[in-house]
Motif scaffolding. Structure first.
Motif, PDB file in Angstrom:
ATOM      1  N   ASN B  39      12.724 -11.970 -18.024  1.00 54.97           N
ATOM      2  CA  ASN B  39      12.983 -11.584 -16.565  1.00 54.97           C
ATOM      3  C   ASN B  39      11.873 -11.976 -15.520  1.00 54.97           C
ATOM      4  OD1 ASN B  39      15.471 -10.661 -17.522  1.00 54.97           O
ATOM      5  ND2 ASN B  39      14.262  -8.398 -17.828  1.00 54.97           N
ATOM      6  N   ALA B  40      10.743 -12.240 -16.126  1.00 60.16           N
ATOM      7  CA  ALA B  40       9.662 -12.677 -15.179  1.00 60.16           C
ATOM      8  C   ALA B  40       9.129 -14.042 -15.277  1.00 60.16           C
ATOM      9  CB  ALA B  40       8.389 -11.598 -15.708  1.00 60.16           C
ATOM     10  N   ARG B  41      10.004 -14.745 -15.719  1.00 62.40           N
ATOM     11  CA  ARG B  41       9.595 -16.169 -15.728  1.00 62.40           C
ATOM     12  C   ARG B  41      11.106 -17.190 -15.936  1.00 62.40           C
ATOM     13  NH1 ARG B  41      11.925 -17.673 -20.500  1.00 62.40           N
ATOM     14  NH2 ARG B  41      11.472 -16.605 -22.444  1.00 62.40           N
ATOM     15  N   GLY B  42      10.600 -18.334 -15.349  1.00 62.44           N
ATOM     16  CA  GLY B  42      11.940 -19.039 -15.248  1.00 62.44           C
ATOM     17  C   GLY B  42      11.994 -20.192 -16.165  1.00 62.44           C
ATOM     18  N   VAL B  62       6.333 -18.297 -13.108  1.00 64.08           N
ATOM     19  CA  VAL B  62       5.939 -17.124 -13.594  1.00 64.08           C
ATOM     20  C   VAL B  62       5.944 -15.872 -12.678  1.00 64.08           C
ATOM     21  CG1 VAL B  62       4.357 -15.629 -15.086  1.00 64.08           C
ATOM     22  CG2 VAL B  62       4.894 -18.022 -15.719  1.00 64.08           C
ATOM     23  N   ASP B  63       6.416 -14.765 -12.698  1.00 64.15           N
ATOM     24  CA  ASP B  63       6.195 -13.690 -11.674  1.00 64.15           C
ATOM     25  C   ASP B  63       5.172 -12.887 -12.322  1.00 64.15           C
ATOM     26  OD1 ASP B  63       8.211 -14.425  -9.976  1.00 64.15           O
ATOM     27  OD2 ASP B  63       9.758 -13.362 -11.197  1.00 64.15           O
ATOM     28  N   LEU B  64       4.032 -12.782 -11.514  1.00 65.47           N
ATOM     29  CA  LEU B  64       2.984 -11.899 -11.945  1.00 65.47           C
ATOM     30  C   LEU B  64       3.009 -10.556 -11.579  1.00 65.47           C
ATOM     31  CD1 LEU B  64       0.217 -12.543 -13.057  1.00 65.47           C
ATOM     32  CD2 LEU B  64      -0.565 -12.447 -10.468  1.00 65.47           C
ATOM     33  N   GLY B  65       4.002 -10.063 -10.551  1.00 68.58           N
ATOM     34  CA  GLY B  65       4.177  -8.830 -10.540  1.00 68.58           C
ATOM     35  C   GLY B  65       3.833  -8.512  -9.068  1.00 68.58           C
ATOM     36  N   THR B  66       3.816  -7.373  -8.404  1.00 73.00           N
ATOM     37  CA  THR B  66       3.390  -7.056  -7.114  1.00 73.00           C
ATOM     38  C   THR B  66       1.878  -6.810  -6.913  1.00 73.00           C
ATOM     39  OG1 THR B  66       5.375  -6.111  -7.061  1.00 73.00           O
ATOM     40  CG2 THR B  66       4.026  -5.713  -5.023  1.00 73.00           C
ATOM     41  N   VAL B  67       1.173  -7.623  -5.868  1.00 71.67           N
ATOM     42  CA  VAL B  67      -0.225  -7.503  -5.483  1.00 71.67           C
ATOM     43  C   VAL B  67      -0.488  -7.103  -3.979  1.00 71.67           C
ATOM     44  CG1 VAL B  67      -2.437  -8.734  -5.635  1.00 71.67           C
ATOM     45  CG2 VAL B  67      -0.878  -9.045  -7.483  1.00 71.67           C
ATOM     46  N   ARG B  68      -0.862  -6.021  -3.727  1.00 71.77           N
ATOM     47  CA  ARG B  68      -1.150  -5.625  -2.487  1.00 71.77           C
ATOM     48  C   ARG B  68       0.318  -5.548  -1.519  1.00 71.77           C
ATOM     49  NH1 ARG B  68      -5.906  -3.384  -0.850  1.00 71.77           N
ATOM     50  NH2 ARG B  68      -5.154  -2.278  -2.679  1.00 71.77           N
ATOM     51  N   ARG B  73       4.094 -15.006  -7.300  1.00 73.87           N
ATOM     52  CA  ARG B  73       4.651 -15.986  -8.308  1.00 73.87           C
ATOM     53  C   ARG B  73       4.069 -17.066  -8.330  1.00 73.87           C
ATOM     54  NH1 ARG B  73      10.094 -16.899  -6.456  1.00 73.87           N
ATOM     55  NH2 ARG B  73      10.827 -15.298  -7.747  1.00 73.87           N
ATOM     56  N   PHE B  74       3.556 -17.267  -9.655  1.00 73.76           N
ATOM     57  CA  PHE B  74       2.612 -18.667  -9.857  1.00 73.76           C
ATOM     58  C   PHE B  74       3.599 -19.802 -10.408  1.00 73.76           C
ATOM     59  CE2 PHE B  74      -1.067 -15.611  -9.695  1.00 73.76           C
ATOM     60  CZ  PHE B  74      -1.560 -16.402  -8.991  1.00 73.76           C
ATOM     61  N   HIS B  75       3.344 -20.881  -9.918  1.00 74.54           N
ATOM     62  CA  HIS B  75       3.998 -22.039 -10.491  1.00 74.54           C
ATOM     63  C   HIS B  75       3.049 -22.894 -11.321  1.00 74.54           C
ATOM     64  CE1 HIS B  75       7.293 -22.156  -6.909  1.00 74.54           C
ATOM     65  NE2 HIS B  75       7.379 -21.070  -7.718  1.00 74.54           N
ATOM     66  N   LEU B  76       3.212 -22.885 -12.620  1.00 76.00           N
ATOM     67  CA  LEU B  76       2.256 -23.514 -13.692  1.00 76.00           C
ATOM     68  C   LEU B  76       2.820 -24.970 -13.912  1.00 76.00           C
ATOM     69  CD1 LEU B  76       1.565 -20.625 -16.346  1.00 76.00           C
ATOM     70  CD2 LEU B  76       0.757 -20.937 -13.877  1.00 76.00           C
ATOM     71  N   TYR B  77       1.816 -25.925 -13.834  1.00 70.76           N
ATOM     72  CA  TYR B  77       2.158 -27.386 -13.666  1.00 70.76           C
ATOM     73  C   TYR B  77       1.192 -27.902 -14.912  1.00 70.76           C
ATOM     74  CZ  TYR B  77       5.379 -27.883  -9.728  1.00 70.76           C
ATOM     75  OH  TYR B  77       6.307 -27.746  -8.819  1.00 70.76           O
ATOM     76  N   THR B  78       1.690 -28.709 -15.750  1.00 70.20           N
ATOM     77  CA  THR B  78       0.586 -29.647 -16.381  1.00 70.20           C
ATOM     78  C   THR B  78       0.612 -30.907 -15.892  1.00 70.20           C
ATOM     79  OG1 THR B  78       1.945 -30.197 -18.291  1.00 70.20           O
ATOM     80  CG2 THR B  78       0.810 -28.215 -18.551  1.00 70.20           C
TER      81      THR B  78
END
Lengths: 162, 225
Positions: B39-42, B62-68, B73-78
């Motif tokens: 549920n926390a990632r595509g 990837v959804d990291l969660g709630t910060v402040r 959400r982070f989009h990870l690329y290689t």
């Protein structure tokens, strides 16, 4: 971030952008329109809700456009300002806006490529004016997020990672 | 370039995993994909050759969660590691918020690591990005292999540090990952040096993968404040 080209838009900008996109949607009968920035993020979306992951779509769109830009340069063109991908039932037409964003039209046989191309051209001109006006306000650095430089942020992230 | 939506309180950031071919960049993403709650990632998108070599990039949101109070959400690329694919590799760096350099610890891959690190600096510079001023983390992968170089040698070759000119940053910072080492320190000549945080990893088993992601996440989010 030093060196990064950051830009921001206000609620009023977003309203104008959405109006232009909705007008295009009505005039062309395309299924949906997405506005994607060149780094692969979704900026706006109107029309039918996509059945696919819009983020993955945006990242591939940006990559598609960037790759084609390089191909254009190799054959002596400055850029390919628009791209067309034809499928059996579904097709997509992509057009550059102000070198920063990409307008993507997803359509099927309820409309024609000629109609899409013609109307997108006008919308791109209008959106280009909107974006250029936005950029001319100056490359103000994005406002800092309150509390993000604090140690509490580290604690919150530690908790999220468990 | 992070995308921040103040109305819906969402932050989207772009992280790029860089490094030499067959170093373990895709394996890092595959491990994250396998471990994070669906549920926390595509989807993990891979533009690869038939032999599973990355051709253009891999992508994983990837959804990291709630910060402040912001949904993060982070989009990870290689990037493709092979030297041959530099044109497409450079494209992926556009708008990057944080970089992870995945080095291959094997002794015989030292040259490839150095070449890739140089290529990273060059490609970043072409966009006007300064690698010493944006969130940057080094991961020494494949630590389980018998022919792995000592971390000290890898650090000296790949992450020797850069001069710190800002007086506000000229204070000793111990390295939490390597006891007795420092992230910022003063040379006997009086010059201050800072280096990127580094992690040891074995990406195939997942060791060090989330630790690396956590470190770069912190640096990226703190850079927004």
């Amino acid at each position: 971030m030093p060196g990064a080209s950051s830009w921001s838009f206000k609620e009023e900008d977003f309203r104008i952008i959405s109006e232009h996109m909705n007008a295009l949607l009505r005039e062309t009968n395309v299924k949906s329109l997405l506005l994607v920035d060149r780094t692969g993020q979704v900026v706006a979306n109107v029309g039918e809700k996509p059945t696919f992951d819009p983020q993955a779509f945006a990242s591939l769109t940006a990559a598609d456009f960037s790759a084609n830009d390089q191909l254009a340069k190799m054959i002596g063109e400055h850029e390919f300002s628009s791209l067309f991908h034809q499928g059996e039932k579904e097709s997509m037409y992509l057009a550059d806006v102000a070198h920063r964003v990409i307008l993507v039209a997803l359509f099927d046989n309820r409309t024609t490529l000629g109609m899409v191309r013609l109307k997108v051209k006008t919308t791109v001109e209008e959106l280009t004016k909107v974006f250029e006006e936005m950029f001319s306000r100056g490359e103000t650095s994005a406002p800092k997020l309150e509390g993000f430089a604090s140690a509490e942020v580290e604690d919150e992230i530690d908790k999220l990672f468990g | 370039m992070s995308m921040i939506n103040y109305a819906s309180r969402e932050i989207n950031c772009k992280l790029v995993y860089y490094g030499p071919g067959l170093g373990g960049k895709t394996t890092n993403l595959e491990h994250v994909f396998g471990k994070v709650n669906p549920n926390a990632r595509g989807k993990l998108i891979s533009l690869a050759t038939e032999t599973e070599r990355t051709l253009f990039f891999d992508f994983l949101p990837v959804d990291l969660g709630t910060v402040r109070g912001f949904k993060t959400r982070f989009h990870l690329y290689t990037v493709p590691g092979q030297v041959y694919y530099n044109a497409s590799r450079k494209l992926i760096l556009k708008g990057v918020d944080g970089v992870v350099f995945v080095a291959d610890s094997q002794l015989e891959r030292m040259e490839a690591n150095i070449e890739s690190m140089q290529n990273l600096y060059d490609n970043m510079a072409e966009y006007g990005y300064d690698l010493t001023r944006i969130p940057f983390v080094v991961q020494y992968n494949k630590r389980d292999l018998p022919n792995a170089s000592p971390v000290k040698d890898l650090q000296a070759q790949l992450n020797p540090g850069w001069p710190v000119t800002d007086p506000a940053l000229q204070k000793a910072v111990p390295d939490p990952n390597f006891p007795g080492e420092f992230l910022t320190w003063q040379l006997p000549t009086g010059e201050w040096i800072q280096r990127a945080p580094a992690h040891e990893a074995v990406a195939v088993t997942g060791d060090g993968v989330f630790e690396t992601l956590k470190t770069v996440s912190k640096l990226v989010l703190k850079s927004l404040g």
